[in-house]
Design a protein around this motif. Structure first.
Motif, mmCIF file in Angstrom:
data_model
loop_
_atom_site.group_PDB
_atom_site.id
_atom_site.type_symbol
_atom_site.label_atom_id
_atom_site.label_comp_id
_atom_site.label_asym_id
_atom_site.label_seq_id
_atom_site.Cartn_x
_atom_site.Cartn_y
_atom_site.Cartn_z
ATOM 1 N N LEU B 52 12.506 -8.053 -40.762
ATOM 2 C CA LEU B 52 11.824 -8.267 -39.478
ATOM 3 C C LEU B 52 10.349 -7.993 -39.732
ATOM 4 O O LEU B 52 9.986 -6.888 -40.139
ATOM 5 N N ILE B 53 9.515 -9.016 -39.533
ATOM 6 C CA ILE B 53 8.080 -8.807 -39.748
ATOM 7 C C ILE B 53 7.306 -9.102 -38.475
ATOM 8 O O ILE B 53 7.842 -9.686 -37.526
ATOM 9 N N LYS B 60 9.488 -5.038 -33.310
ATOM 10 C CA LYS B 60 10.504 -5.183 -34.369
ATOM 11 C C LYS B 60 11.274 -3.878 -34.612
ATOM 12 O O LYS B 60 12.490 -3.896 -34.779
ATOM 13 N N SER B 61 10.552 -2.727 -34.554
ATOM 14 C CA SER B 61 11.258 -1.453 -34.722
ATOM 15 C C SER B 61 12.173 -1.175 -33.541
ATOM 16 O O SER B 61 13.292 -0.692 -33.702
ATOM 17 N N LEU B 64 15.220 -3.121 -34.001
ATOM 18 C CA LEU B 64 16.072 -2.523 -35.027
ATOM 19 C C LEU B 64 16.852 -1.347 -34.463
ATOM 20 O O LEU B 64 18.049 -1.198 -34.702
ATOM 21 N N GLN B 110 11.440 5.563 -41.138
ATOM 22 C CA GLN B 110 10.128 5.324 -41.738
ATOM 23 C C GLN B 110 9.654 6.547 -42.532
ATOM 24 O O GLN B 110 9.232 6.443 -43.669
ATOM 25 N N ASP B 190 13.834 1.236 -41.319
ATOM 26 C CA ASP B 190 12.623 1.106 -40.519
ATOM 27 C C ASP B 190 11.423 1.440 -41.403
ATOM 28 O O ASP B 190 11.086 2.607 -41.586
ATOM 29 N N GLU B 191 10.821 0.426 -41.970
ATOM 30 C CA GLU B 191 9.688 0.597 -42.885
ATOM 31 C C GLU B 191 9.938 1.711 -43.901
ATOM 32 O O GLU B 191 9.205 2.701 -43.950
ATOM 33 N N VAL B 220 12.781 -3.479 -41.508
ATOM 34 C CA VAL B 220 11.502 -3.753 -40.847
ATOM 35 C C VAL B 220 10.420 -3.457 -41.863
ATOM 36 O O VAL B 220 10.462 -2.431 -42.540
ATOM 37 N N THR B 221 9.483 -4.353 -42.014
ATOM 38 C CA THR B 221 8.425 -4.074 -42.976
ATOM 39 C C THR B 221 7.082 -4.635 -42.515
ATOM 40 O O THR B 221 7.016 -5.633 -41.800
ATOM 41 N N HIS B 222 6.041 -3.949 -42.940
ATOM 42 C CA HIS B 222 4.687 -4.426 -42.685
ATOM 43 C C HIS B 222 4.167 -5.206 -43.871
ATOM 44 O O HIS B 222 3.136 -5.848 -43.797
ATOM 45 N N THR B 234 14.133 -14.104 -42.826
ATOM 46 C CA THR B 234 13.023 -13.376 -42.235
ATOM 47 C C THR B 234 12.871 -13.786 -40.787
ATOM 48 O O THR B 234 13.007 -14.962 -40.448
#
Lengths: 400, 269
Positions: B52-53, B60-61, B64, B110, B190-191, B220-222, B234
């Motif tokens: 999820l971007i 997105k978080s 999640l 995270q 989560d990241e 989830v990623t940045h 994605t």
């Protein structure tokens, strides 16, 4: 003289720097004042109180003082030194008045009077030493056990209430009161704090509840005492009893305990709760395994400190639990086991109040007055110290 | 821009509905008066990595955290419409036991959050709270999970040490291992690499890649390169809306929506 040339980073005096120095020294001075006051308090009580508690020969601690019940002190002053001292005291007063009445020119006369006064003082000291050597002191029990009382033509008989014997029942009573109220206050306060910090939903109601709990800690102790008297002693009909004292002290300590426990629990990182919940822990499991253990050091320390503070109060137990004098220990003369909870006890703070306000201050009562204060200080210090040690111990087990 | 998409990666099968393990339909979600998610519908497929971007605050978080109902912990959250089905069951129905759900859907946060206990106790925690106390069983699971998280060789000699003495990357892998212990089918991340250095990130990514054979992973990623390297599919979120969802290759190489194209090429966000 030419001013030395200042380089870029040289110290230059300015108003800002002066203020800086003054402020820092003001803070330092105030801190020293506080330390000084505390040091004087401890020194005074320890120096005077240790006379009653410690003694010159083995076992160096005055066991009788710590274990016996308070008794009336019977003092037999030898009449002869007593009279001699009184006579000289009168003479000194006379001379002092005469010296005051002299004009400013009579320096010779003045020195003569002063010398006379000094001589009399020295004589008084000699007589006083004799008086101390010859006088007889008996606590009530010992007095009754005497086969024949001292000859009253040679001795002057005086009695002082509470000044003989020891403070055993008061020590036991205070320990009982403290332990019981810790148990009640900790269980009530902890459960309440868990609910407030973990379960309740934030909002106006919660704010109001928090505020009222905080306000409770500002209520004067005498009000708690009267509340306990009305609620537990009268309404519940428990009478003046240990259990009424427990509940009164516990309720008084609750605000501190709740606030401190909530604070300790909120300081636990959110990640621990989320981490365990995400692994399928129920809410209570997550609190039990991942919040309480880490919050416990803080909770225990502040709770025991709170109780130690409250245990020193006289007002709340004055009407609810404390007797000025009781010649039975709590486990003596019980008709049935539950009577244990429904009996009044002696307690150190109330005993201090009684001996310092109800009997005269003189050389015979001082030991009891200071001794009680010293022992009490020691007990409260012991509770505080043990809570700190407990925290260090538990804290080293759980660190993050 | 080097997207480093492995050529040997099997093509995700977009048509098969049977493979969807999480089905979201018209899902809308709000924090108090602010709506965070708008009518999201997407299927997450079994044994794939789904990324999820989107820019910060795009939801997105939040999305999640809806999969294992972690948002229940936050006050004033509510679902406005729609549903999320995991393995065919609507997880927001009244008769759903959140505890069972969370055992099924693990989560890695995270900020790595190992408990201040020993490494062993961290892994065993998930089992102990279920009442499993047999030492042999716990030992076996601890070893399996640590091996699964490629951590066994690094820590096998100091299982009794505090987990907080580990490096940041090791702590995060320990959290993944801890999540594996309760045998979830789905792992939410989560990241997971946002606080890690590139070497530790590479290790965690390698681990995620390996986990794919047994678990469904939603991450989830940045970091767009990370999404491109790791994921099979994605989803691009923007202001609480799902803008585009498809095979990773397509999202990065040939996006349909101009916003997606602008974001993945680094022109905003």
């Amino acid at each position: 003289m030419a001013k030395p040339k200042l380089h870029r980073f040289a110290i230059r005096s300015s108003r800002k720097k002066t203020i800086e120095v003054i402020v820092a020294n003001l803070f330092r001075l105030m801190t020293y004042c506080v330390i000084l006051a505390a040091a004087y308090l401890f020194f005074d009580i320890t120096a005077n109180g240790s006379k009653a508690v410690f003694q010159g020969k083995a076992p160096f601690i005055n066991i009788q003082f710590l274990t016996e019940k308070p008794q009336t002190l019977h003092v037999f002053e030898p009449l002869e030194p007593y009279n001699e001292i009184q006579k000289r005291r009168t003479q000194i007063l006379q001379l002092q008045s005469k010296r005051k009445a002299l004009g400013s020119n009579d320096t010779e006369q003045r020195t003569e009077y002063s010398e006379q006064i000094d001589n009399l003082q020295a004589e008084i000291e000699r007589w006083d030493a004799q008086r101390k050597a010859e006088r007889l002191k008996y606590s009530d029990d010992a007095y009754r056990a005497l086969d024949h009382t001292p000859d009253l033509s040679m001795f002057k008989h005086q009695t002082y209430a509470y000044s003989g014997g020891g403070i055993g029942p008061a020590i036991i009573g205070t320990c009982l009161l403290v332990l019981g109220s810790i148990a009640i206050a900790l269980s009530l306060g902890l459960l309440c704090a868990i609910y407030l910090s973990e379960y309740s939903r934030p909002g106006k109601t919660l704010q109001a509840i928090r505020l009222s709990i905080l306000n409770l800690s500002g209520v004067p102790s005498i009000v708690f005492g009267l509340f306990g008297f009305g609620m537990f002693v009268h309404f519940f009909g428990w009478g003046v009893s240990i259990i009424a004292g427990w509940f009164t002290l516990a309720i008084m300590a609750l605000p501190v305990i709740i606030a401190a426990s909530e604070e300790s629990m909120r300081a636990i990182p959110r990640g621990f709760r989320e981490g365990s919940l995400a692994l399928g822990a129920s809410k209570w499991t997550s609190i039990r395994t991942n919040v309480l253990p880490y919050a416990l050091p803080g909770i225990l320390t502040s709770s025991i400190m709170g109780i130690a503070r409250v245990a020193g109060e006289t007002a709340p137990i004055m009407f609810t639990a404390a007797y000025a004098l009781r010649d039975q220990l709590p486990w003596e003369g019980l008709e049935q086991p539950t009577d244990f909870f429904f009996q009044g006890v002696m307690a150190l703070p109330y005993h201090i109040y009684v001996v310092s306000s109800k009997i005269p201050q003189n050389e015979y009562t001082r030991d009891m007055q200071y001794g009680t204060a010293f022992v009490f200080l020691f007990i409260v210090g012991f509770f505080a110290l043990s809570s700190i040690l407990l925290r260090i111990h538990v804290r080293s087990k759980y660190k993050w | 821009m080097n997207l480093a998409i492995q050529p040997e990666r099997p093509k995700p099968n977009s048509a098969s509905k049977a493979k969807a393990i999480i089905e979201t339909r018209d899902f809308s979600f709000a924090y108090g008066p602010t709506q965070a998610l708008f009518d999201i519908s997407m299927d997450i497929h079994k044994k794939e990595v789904t990324a999820l971007i989107g820019p910060s605050g795009c939801g997105k978080s939040t999305f999640l955290r809806c999969f294992n109902r972690m948002n229940d912990l936050i006050d004033n959250t509510r679902i406005l419409s729609g549903q999320i089905k995991i393995s065919g069951i609507d997880i927001y129905k009244r008769d759903v036991d959140v505890i069972e759900l969370r055992k099924h859907v693990g989560m890695v946060f995270q900020k790595s959050n190992p408990f201040p206990k020993s490494i062993y106790d961290n892994i065993a925690y998930g089992l102990r709270i279920q009442g499993i106390k047999r030492k042999s069983e716990l030992d076996e699971v601890v070893e399996r999970c640590l091996r699964g998280a490629a951590l066994w060789d690094e820590v096998k000699d100091r299982l009794g040490d505090s987990a907080l003495g580990m490096s940041g990357g090791q702590q995060q892998r320990l959290c993944i291992a801890r999540a594996l212990a309760v045998k979830p089918k789905i792992i939410l991340m989560d990241e997971p690499c946002s606080a890690l250095d590139p070497v530790a990130t590479a290790k965690v990514e390698e681990l995620i890649h390996g986990l794919k054979t047994d678990y469904t992973i939603v991450i989830v990623t940045h970091n767009m390169q990370q999404a491109a390297r790791l994921s099979d599919r994605t989803a691009f979120f923007y202001l609480g809306k799902l803008i585009e969802y498809g095979p990773t290759e397509q999202i990065f190489m040939n996006p349909e929506n101009p916003k997606t194209e602008a974001y993945v090429s680094g022109r905003f966000g």
